[in-house]
Design an enzyme around this catalytic site. Structure first.
Site, mmCIF file in Angstrom:
data_model
loop_
_atom_site.group_PDB
_atom_site.id
_atom_site.type_symbol
_atom_site.label_atom_id
_atom_site.label_comp_id
_atom_site.label_asym_id
_atom_site.label_seq_id
_atom_site.Cartn_x
_atom_site.Cartn_y
_atom_site.Cartn_z
ATOM 1 N N ASN A 74 0.859 -1.201 0.000
ATOM 2 C CA ASN A 74 0.000 0.000 0.000
ATOM 3 C C ASN A 74 0.891 1.245 0.000
ATOM 4 O OD1 ASN A 74 -2.275 -1.781 0.613
ATOM 5 N ND2 ASN A 74 -1.448 -1.810 2.676
ATOM 6 N N CYS A 115 -3.536 -6.411 4.871
ATOM 7 C CA CYS A 115 -3.243 -7.450 5.863
ATOM 8 C C CYS A 115 -4.460 -7.832 6.693
ATOM 9 C CB CYS A 115 -2.095 -7.017 6.764
ATOM 10 S SG CYS A 115 -2.387 -5.410 7.517
#
Lengths: 489, 100
Positions: free
Chosen positions: A116, A258
């Site tokens: 990200n 995650c």
């Protein structure tokens, strides 16, 4: 690069950052808010360009979803923090006599993950500046170009609002040429920055190695833990809705968040209905033989972690790597497993569109399976449940070791807040002590200020009226002392 | 006028700044200051009443510091708020602020 050279380089960054922090400490709330607004607007304006850059450079995820991440990192984060008071007196309680004053903490080193990158740069920059702290962006070695571009855009916008010079710095100008560069130099540079005495805090978002390096550097750090998110679909759930939401989440940016679902656990009584629904919505259930093939490409047996080659990849790419055929339009691969642990590699965290699938004979067994998954590398992170029975939700939540328990919510987008619930919008998710972190909070601007407490004199009446010499008298029992201590109170 | 500089025969130059030394005020003052301190033996920055300084003021201080021999640059009448800025920046000792 020698250790001395790495230290000298770190020193150059930190001298500038420290000067920037000094200037920052004088800024008013109104001035800070103007800077933060300008940075958010610049990040938001460039959301598409930066998303495409990130996908091109890292080869991970989908640009459309990276755009949404940039929206979360800019717009949603801004909306979450814009009214937060981070300068001056936060509260003044005349009854307790305690006044709280916000102070900036100083230079922050931001470790940016490859999964990200641009969204995390915008997010960390916004929360750092909101708390009047300069930030040094340290991108993952495979995401330097897009991170630097993001940092430059943010810095330019901040300077237009008369932000302190060097309030945003970045550790590299150009992407690394891996043909000539020794990655050990990169680690040495990062280590030198992390352990520099002028650095106040590290916000480490990334793999276990970099988070551990941050924690052992001697500088205070907020880190993250690894996730292995179990999702329980209870018999009270709306099955079609649950499957739809799981797929929205697991396919988002090809599963790079995650907090994305890793395993689905269902009770026997609804298993057929859930399987049917997954199939209807594009899920593909792997055979035992196919599971073995997928395991080989998705899990690195030597390092006991997911293989980097599948992270953020599409179903088609994973199928191609594994040498299996899946129907066109398949959204996720589901692997029915009999157990959890090292003998079942797909029961571990794998950040791509693969889901482990478990059928438990009843609710208790389903919860126990979720506990096993939770303790298999995902402690403290996130878990999820689809149910319409509050008792079931509470029972499940109590048994999970998770900072965030998402209810009837896609876990990827749910855990980062702002879209499906009211938890703080963040791209750094604390995992508590179970995940070797100091907090289970979603890290945001409020974590980046020091709070001074001015404690005015307010006497303890019992202590004032009590003969303190009695505390020294060992012949008195605790009950006797307490009776006198509390007399007439 | 954001600065007034006075030159003395002894080679001492005193630069007195006023109000808020933000980025634009610093840019405005820089030329006058650099001209005034050229060839100076000793430089004193008088910060009486200054309640805010921008990054560029730190840079101006460093430039002035480099113009004279060690120990011959100093600042006077520094407000607590501005002294704190120099302490955080790690420049207080270098710029002779410790006794102010």
């Amino acid at each position: 690069m020698s250790i001395e050279a790495a230290k000298k380089r770190a020193d150059d960054f930190l001298v500038k950052a420290k000067e920037s922090a000094a200037i920052f400490s004088q800024l008013s709330q109104e001035h800070v808010d103007r800077i933060v607004k300008a940075v958010y607007e610049a990040g938001f304006k460039n959301r598409v360009k930066l998303a495409k850059m990130a996908v091109k450079e890292t080869g991970m995820g989908r640009w459309e979803d990276k755009v949404i991440k940039n929206v979360v990192g800019s717009l949603f984060v801004y909306e979450d923090i814009k009214n937060l008071k981070t300068v001056g007196i936060l509260s003044d309680d005349r009854e307790t006599g305690i006044m709280e004053i916000a102070q900036p903490i100083g230079p922050i080193l931001a470790i940016i993950p490859v999964t990200n990158p641009t969204s995390t740069v915008i997010f960390k920059t916004l929360i750092a500046l909101k708390a009047r702290n300069p930030i040094i962006i340290s991108p993952h070695q495979k995401a330097i170009g897009c991170c630097v571009e993001t940092a430059k855009i943010c810095y330019e916008a901040a300077l237009k609002e008369d932000a302190p010079e060097n309030c945003i710095q970045w550790t590299r100008e150009e992407p690394i040429d891996f043909a000539t560069f020794d990655i050990k130099d990169y680690y040495a540079e990062t280590q030198a920055l992390m352990s520099h005495p002028k650095l106040s805090l590290i916000i480490a978002t990334g793999g276990g190695g970099v988070v551990k390096a941050a924690y052992t550097s001697g500088t205070p750090a907020y880190g993250v833990g690894s996730g292995n998110v179990p999702i329980l679909i209870d018999k009270s759930a709306d099955i079609s809705f649950a499957v739809k939401n799981i797929l929205i989440s697991k396919t988002f940016d090809n599963g790079t968040i995650c907090a994305s679902e890793q395993s689905i656990v269902v009770e026997q009584s609804i298993a057929d209905a859930v399987i049917k629904e997954f199939k209807a919505q594009g899920g593909y259930f792997l055979s035992e033989e196919e599971i073995k093939k997928v395991e080989k490409v998705a899990f690195d047996r030597e390092r006991e972690i997911m293989s980097a080659g599948v992270v953020g990849q599409s179903v088609e790419k994973i199928a191609q790597l594994a040498g299996i055929n899946v129907p066109a339009g398949t959204s996720v691969l589901l692997a029915p497993l009999k157990g959890v642990g090292d003998d079942y590699p797909l029961s571990s965290e794998i950040l791509c569109p693969i889901l482990a699938f478990y059928v438990a004979r009843d609710f208790n067994y389903a919860v126990k399976t979720c506990i096993d998954l939770n303790f298999h590398g995902g402690m403290g992170h996130s878990a999820g449940i689809y149910a319409n029975d509050d008792g079931v939700i509470k029972e499940f939540s109590t048994e999970m070791s998770a900072g965030r328990i998402l209810v009837n919510t896609p876990s990827s987008q749910g855990a980062i807040g702002g879209i499906f619930n009211k938890i703080h919008t963040s791209l750094t998710l604390g995992c508590g002590t179970a995940g070797k972190n100091i907090t289970t909070d979603n890290i945001t601007a409020k974590h980046l200020i020091n709070i001074q407490r001015v404690a005015r004199r307010r006497g303890n009446e019992r202590f004032s009226n009590f003969d303190a010499n009695l505390f020294y008298d060992e012949s008195l029992s605790t009950d006797e002392i307490l009776r006198k201590f509390n007399l007439n109170y | 006028m954001s600065v007034e500089c006075s030159k003395y025969e002894s080679g001492v130059v005193v630069c007195t700044f006023s109000n808020r030394m933000d980025t634009s005020k610093c840019l405005e003052a820089e030329e006058d200051v650099m001209k005034a301190i050229d060839g100076a033996e000793k430089i004193i920055f008088n910060l009486d009443g200054i309640d805010y300084i921008a990054s560029s003021f730190l840079r101006l201080c460093n430039k002035a510091f480099d113009k004279v021999k060690a120990g011959n640059f100093s600042m006077i009448n520094v407000t607590p708020a501005v002294k704190r800025v120099f302490k955080i920046a790690g420049l207080a000792e270098r710029l002779n602020l410790s006794l102010n």
